[in-house]
Structure formats: structure tokens, C-alpha cells
Design a protein around this motif. Structure first.
Motif, PDB file in Angstrom:
ATOM      1  N   PHE A 274       0.843  -1.190   0.000  1.00  0.00           N
ATOM      2  CA  PHE A 274       0.000   0.000   0.000  1.00  0.00           C
ATOM      3  C   PHE A 274       0.882   1.246   0.000  1.00  0.00           C
ATOM      4  O   PHE A 274       1.712   1.434   0.886  1.00  0.00           O
ATOM      5  N   ILE A 275       0.700   2.097  -1.008  1.00  0.00           N
ATOM      6  CA  ILE A 275       1.471   3.336  -1.132  1.00  0.00           C
ATOM      7  C   ILE A 275       0.515   4.515  -0.999  1.00  0.00           C
ATOM      8  O   ILE A 275      -0.444   4.641  -1.755  1.00  0.00           O
ATOM      9  N   SER A 276       0.778   5.372  -0.019  1.00  0.00           N
ATOM     10  CA  SER A 276      -0.075   6.530   0.233  1.00  0.00           C
ATOM     11  C   SER A 276       0.604   7.824  -0.199  1.00  0.00           C
ATOM     12  O   SER A 276       1.792   8.019   0.050  1.00  0.00           O
ATOM     13  N   PHE A 277      -0.172   8.703  -0.835  1.00  0.00           N
ATOM     14  CA  PHE A 277       0.288  10.043  -1.189  1.00  0.00           C
ATOM     15  C   PHE A 277      -0.456  11.105  -0.366  1.00  0.00           C
ATOM     16  O   PHE A 277      -0.455  12.281  -0.716  1.00  0.00           O
ATOM     17  N   PHE A 278      -1.106  10.667   0.716  1.00  0.00           N
ATOM     18  CA  PHE A 278      -1.887  11.579   1.545  1.00  0.00           C
ATOM     19  C   PHE A 278      -1.042  12.743   2.043  1.00  0.00           C
ATOM     20  O   PHE A 278      -1.502  13.886   2.087  1.00  0.00           O
ATOM     21  N   ASP A 279       0.199  12.459   2.456  1.00  0.00           N
ATOM     22  CA  ASP A 279       1.035  13.515   3.042  1.00  0.00           C
ATOM     23  C   ASP A 279       1.388  14.588   2.033  1.00  0.00           C
ATOM     24  O   ASP A 279       1.662  15.736   2.406  1.00  0.00           O
ATOM     25  N   LYS A 280       1.379  14.250   0.737  1.00  0.00           N
ATOM     26  CA  LYS A 280       1.686  15.235  -0.306  1.00  0.00           C
ATOM     27  C   LYS A 280       0.437  15.965  -0.784  1.00  0.00           C
ATOM     28  O   LYS A 280       0.480  17.155  -1.094  1.00  0.00           O
ATOM     29  N   ILE A 281      -0.682  15.248  -0.859  1.00  0.00           N
ATOM     30  CA  ILE A 281      -1.919  15.844  -1.377  1.00  0.00           C
ATOM     31  C   ILE A 281      -2.609  16.713  -0.333  1.00  0.00           C
ATOM     32  O   ILE A 281      -3.099  17.800  -0.635  1.00  0.00           O
ATOM     33  N   PHE A 282      -2.636  16.230   0.926  1.00  0.00           N
ATOM     34  CA  PHE A 282      -3.330  16.940   2.002  1.00  0.00           C
ATOM     35  C   PHE A 282      -2.314  17.589   2.947  1.00  0.00           C
ATOM     36  O   PHE A 282      -2.372  17.418   4.162  1.00  0.00           O
ATOM     37  N   SER A 283      -1.414  18.346   2.395  1.00  0.00           N
ATOM     38  CA  SER A 283      -0.298  18.906   3.166  1.00  0.00           C
ATOM     39  C   SER A 283      -0.537  20.372   3.525  1.00  0.00           C
ATOM     40  O   SER A 283      -1.358  21.053   2.892  1.00  0.00           O
ATOM     41  N   PRO A 284       0.181  20.901   4.518  1.00  0.00           N
ATOM     42  CA  PRO A 284       0.077  22.332   4.856  1.00  0.00           C
ATOM     43  C   PRO A 284       0.487  23.246   3.705  1.00  0.00           C
ATOM     44  O   PRO A 284       0.103  24.413   3.674  1.00  0.00           O
ATOM     45  N   GLU A 285       1.284  22.716   2.790  1.00  0.00           N
ATOM     46  CA  GLU A 285       1.688  23.515   1.617  1.00  0.00           C
ATOM     47  C   GLU A 285       0.532  23.664   0.627  1.00  0.00           C
ATOM     48  O   GLU A 285       0.487  24.624  -0.149  1.00  0.00           O
ATOM     49  N   GLU A 286      -0.405  22.717   0.652  1.00  0.00           N
ATOM     50  CA  GLU A 286      -1.521  22.712  -0.298  1.00  0.00           C
ATOM     51  C   GLU A 286      -2.814  23.252   0.305  1.00  0.00           C
ATOM     52  O   GLU A 286      -3.669  23.773  -0.417  1.00  0.00           O
ATOM     53  N   LEU A 287      -2.987  23.094   1.636  1.00  0.00           N
ATOM     54  CA  LEU A 287      -4.254  23.425   2.279  1.00  0.00           C
ATOM     55  C   LEU A 287      -4.064  24.439   3.403  1.00  0.00           C
ATOM     56  O   LEU A 287      -2.982  24.574   3.964  1.00  0.00           O
ATOM     57  N   ASP A 288      -5.170  25.121   3.734  1.00  0.00           N
ATOM     58  CA  ASP A 288      -5.166  26.017   4.900  1.00  0.00           C
ATOM     59  C   ASP A 288      -5.604  25.282   6.163  1.00  0.00           C
ATOM     60  O   ASP A 288      -5.188  25.644   7.272  1.00  0.00           O
ATOM     61  N   PHE A 289      -6.465  24.256   5.977  1.00  0.00           N
ATOM     62  CA  PHE A 289      -6.926  23.496   7.150  1.00  0.00           C
ATOM     63  C   PHE A 289      -7.339  22.095   6.729  1.00  0.00           C
ATOM     64  O   PHE A 289      -7.803  21.878   5.606  1.00  0.00           O
ATOM     65  N   LEU A 290      -7.167  21.143   7.678  1.00  0.00           N
ATOM     66  CA  LEU A 290      -7.466  19.737   7.405  1.00  0.00           C
ATOM     67  C   LEU A 290      -8.207  19.118   8.584  1.00  0.00           C
ATOM     68  O   LEU A 290      -7.760  19.219   9.731  1.00  0.00           O
ATOM     69  N   TYR A 291      -9.326  18.474   8.279  1.00  0.00           N
ATOM     70  CA  TYR A 291     -10.059  17.697   9.277  1.00  0.00           C
ATOM     71  C   TYR A 291      -9.732  16.221   9.070  1.00  0.00           C
ATOM     72  O   TYR A 291      -9.810  15.699   7.942  1.00  0.00           O
ATOM     73  N   ILE A 292      -9.368  15.535  10.162  1.00  0.00           N
ATOM     74  CA  ILE A 292      -8.985  14.129  10.116  1.00  0.00           C
ATOM     75  C   ILE A 292     -10.050  13.306  10.839  1.00  0.00           C
ATOM     76  O   ILE A 292     -10.241  13.468  12.050  1.00  0.00           O
ATOM     77  N   ILE A 293     -10.751  12.448  10.094  1.00  0.00           N
ATOM     78  CA  ILE A 293     -11.827  11.656  10.694  1.00  0.00           C
ATOM     79  C   ILE A 293     -11.263  10.364  11.261  1.00  0.00           C
ATOM     80  O   ILE A 293     -10.523   9.639  10.586  1.00  0.00           O
ATOM     81  N   LYS A 294     -11.637  10.061  12.493  1.00  0.00           N
ATOM     82  CA  LYS A 294     -11.279   8.794  13.132  1.00  0.00           C
ATOM     83  C   LYS A 294     -12.563   8.019  13.427  1.00  0.00           C
ATOM     84  O   LYS A 294     -13.598   8.605  13.744  1.00  0.00           O
TER      85      LYS A 294
END
Length: 354
Positions: free
Chosen positions: A21-41
Motif C-alpha cells: 500500500f502506497i499513500s500520497f496523503f502527506d503530499k496531497i493533504f499537506s500544509p503547503e496545499e491546504l489552509d486546514f485539514l479535518y482528520i476523521i477517526k
């Protein structure tokens, strides 16, 4: 869902690959790309995907653009969304793409849907949950073993064909090709995967093609398109052309699609959604020694068929995983207080938009 149900802003943020499993989440949903991020658990079936859909629907009602990121194993389910104008993202932060706050409060925040389930129900069914999770892990291991073999076979085919590539001709062509698209002040390269190996088979969302005003389609009977995409990407990078990049789901080092954002031009592989007779065609054969291909063609085709068989075996394993996941969801659904969860969703929507 069918391919027609996905919008032009539909992508994947992870891949089931030869390396697992290869994730690109850290690049797509990054502080460089977004102003805010909600993480659902929360567990399976607790409404993570529905919450994201409800927020996305509210954004679209207001005329805003939403990017949808679907689950690489089950493309019917969402893994994340981005509200482009607001630069706000919401993601599923549970396994296998576990995400924890990096800048709590000022950039990211947890939405805990576990607050709406009844622990007593889940404790009573702990044995069932453990067995389902254990069997899912076993099947995922099997699926990734098949994909590993498929990827190794493709690497053998690549090695077989590498000697016939006209590299200098390809690079000069790529430079000429990219000159027509101008350049940007700031180089922007965003990862947006458009293919996945999943329980529904090999899915091609075709999003780059749908976004574009002009289409270039790579006709690739030789299976060397990744080398052509590399050359185009390098030439575009040199000219600081803004682009979206998609990677092959089995070998995530190989590019399988490009979209030039400023000029709205797509370069994608030929498939059933974008047949070559409608578009500007790039034939990979022009960059390869024809005589050499005649020598290795039979072996290359046989290796490719073997790789496809391994990929099919992986897909079959994922179908079984989906069946187990549905049973797991049923258990968690039985424990959820969805009325309270929906009230929480309404409060979140109010918080984001008002």
C-alpha cells in the motif's frame, strides 16, 4: 458506481502496488496545499464517507469546486475531499492511511466518530471483529504478493525493451512538445492518481481527459509509455509548466498521465473512454527500434500476459476483502447512534461555511 458516476474532479490518493500500500496523503493533504485539514477517526461503517459527501454537497450547492479522492481498494467509498476555493480538506485518517495531527488546531483537527458508537455492543462482538480483521490482513498480504509478482514481471519486460529506445529522439521531441504550453512563474506539480487496482477491477477515472480542452492520447502497443511520460514531465518541469501527475498503480514510480493546468491539456493513455481516433495521437513506436521489437515481441507479450494474470488474482483477493469489510461495517453500524452523528455533521458544516 460506474465510471460515468465519477466527476472530472475524481482521483485516488493511494495505490495498491507491487510494493504494498502506497499513500500520497502527506503530499496531497499537506500544509503547503491546504489552509486546514479535518482528520476523521472511527471504525468501519461509522459514516466517514457519508460525512465527507454531505460536506461536499454543501460546498457544491454554494457553487464551489470539490475534489473527490476515492478509496483505492473500494472505489465506491471516499477517502478524502478538498474544497478548492476554501483550501480545506477532510480525510479518513484510519488504517491503512493513518494520519495524525501535525499542527493541531492551527492546521488540523480530529473528528472522532467513535464518540457515537456503543462500546458495549462492540465488546460483545469482539471475537467476530478480531477474526474479520485477521482474515482481511491475510487476504491483503495475498493480494500484495500477486501485485509484487505482476510488478516484477513488468520490470522484466521493461528490461527486455530498454535497449531499443531512441532516447535522444524522445527527449528532443518532448522539448518541442512542451514549448507550445508556455511556462508559469511558480512551478506547481500536484499528485492526482487516476487509476487503481481494486475490488472492482482496474479502474481508470479518466479525470485528466475530462478536465482538458485539448487531448493528447498515447497509443502504446510497446508498453513503454512511462518513458514517454517521463520525458514530457522533465521537459515541462524545465519550462516550469504547472501540472498534475498520475502514477501507475502497480509501479508508482511510473507516470501514466499528465494534465497541464494552465493550458488545460491532458496527456493520457488510450483506453475505452478516450479512443485514439478522436484525439491527437502520440505513438510510442516512433521512439523505438522497429527491428529490435520484432526480436523480443513474442517474449514481451507473453510476460505481459503473465503479469495480467497475477493482477487478476490480486483483484479476486480484493473482492473477498470487500465482502469481509461489509460484514465488519454491519457490526459497527449496529453500534452507532447515527442521529447524534448527523447532528455533529450539521455542526461541522455550520462551522466550515458560516
Amino acid at each position: 458506481m460506474t465510471i460515468a458516476d465519477y466527476s472530472e474532479n475524481s482521483y485516488f490518493a493511494a495505490a495498491n502496488s507491487r510494493d504494498g500500500f502506497i499513500s500520497f496523503f502527506d503530499k496531497i493533504f499537506s500544509p503547503e496545499e491546504l489552509d486546514f485539514l479535518y482528520i476523521i477517526k472511527g471504525g468501519s461503517g461509522c459514516g466517514k464517507s457519508r460525512l465527507m459527501r454531505e460536506v461536499a454537497l454543501e460546498a457544491e450547492k454554494r457553487g464551489e469546486t470539490v475534489e473527490y479522492f476515492y478509496c483505492s481498494s473500494d472505489p465506491k467509498s471516499l477517502d478524502g475531499i478538498i474544497m478548492k476555493e476554501r483550501k480545506i480538506g477532510i480525510i479518513d485518517g484510519t488504517s491503512p492511511h493513518v494520519c495524525e495531527p501535525t499542527l493541531p488546531g492551527c492546521f488540523d483537527e480530529i473528528i472522532n466518530l467513535g464518540a457515537f458508537w456503543d462500546n458495549r455492543v462492540l465488546k460483545e462482538r469482539r471475537g467476530e471483529i478480531c477474526e474479520l480483521v485477521k482474515e482481511k490482513k491475510r487476504l491483503y498480504k495475498s493480494a500484495y504478493s500477486y501485485l509484487s509478482v505482476s510488478g516484477k514481471l513488468e520490470a522484466i519486460r521493461d528490461s527486455l525493451l530498454s535497449g531499443g529506445l531512441k532516447s535522444e529522439k524522445l527527449n528532443l521531441w518532448a522539448e518541442r512538445f512542451c514549448k507550445r504550453f508556455g511556462s508559469s512563474k511558480d512551478l506547481c506539480e500536484r499528485i492526482r492518481l487516476t487509476q487503481t487496482i481494486s475490488s472492482l477491477g482496474k479502474i481508470n477515472l479518466n479525470s485528466f481527459y475530462l478536465c482538458a480542452d485539448r487531448h493528447f492520447v498515447v497509443n502504446d502497443p510497446l508498453h513503454i509509455s512511462h518513458v514517454v511520460f517521463d520525458a514530457i514531465k522533465n521537459a515541462a518541469h524545465f519550462r516550469k509548466i504547472g501540472m498534475m501527475i498520475s502514477y501507475d498503480p502497480i509501479d508508482t514510480k511510473k507516470i501514466n498521465g499528465l494534465y497541464f493546468t494552465d493550458s488545460k491539456v491532458s496527456v493520457t493513455l488510450a483506453n475505452e473512454q478516450n479512443p485514439v481516433y478522436e484525439d491527437l495521437i502520440i505513438n510510442t513506436e516512433r521512439f523505438f527500434e522497429r527491428d529490435m521489437y520484432k526480436e523480443v515481441r513474442q517474449r514481451a507479450r507473453y510476460i505481459g500476459k503473465c503479469a495480467d494474470i497475477m493482477c487478476t488474482c490480486a483483484i479476486d483477493a480484493m473482492k473477498n476483502i470487500t465482502a469481509l469489510h461489509q460484514k465488519l461495517e454491519e457490526i459497527y453500524i449496529s453500534s452507532m447512534n447515527f442521529d447524534a452523528k448527523e447532528e455533529h455533521t450539521k455542526e461541522l458544516i455550520k462551522k466550515i461555511f458560516d
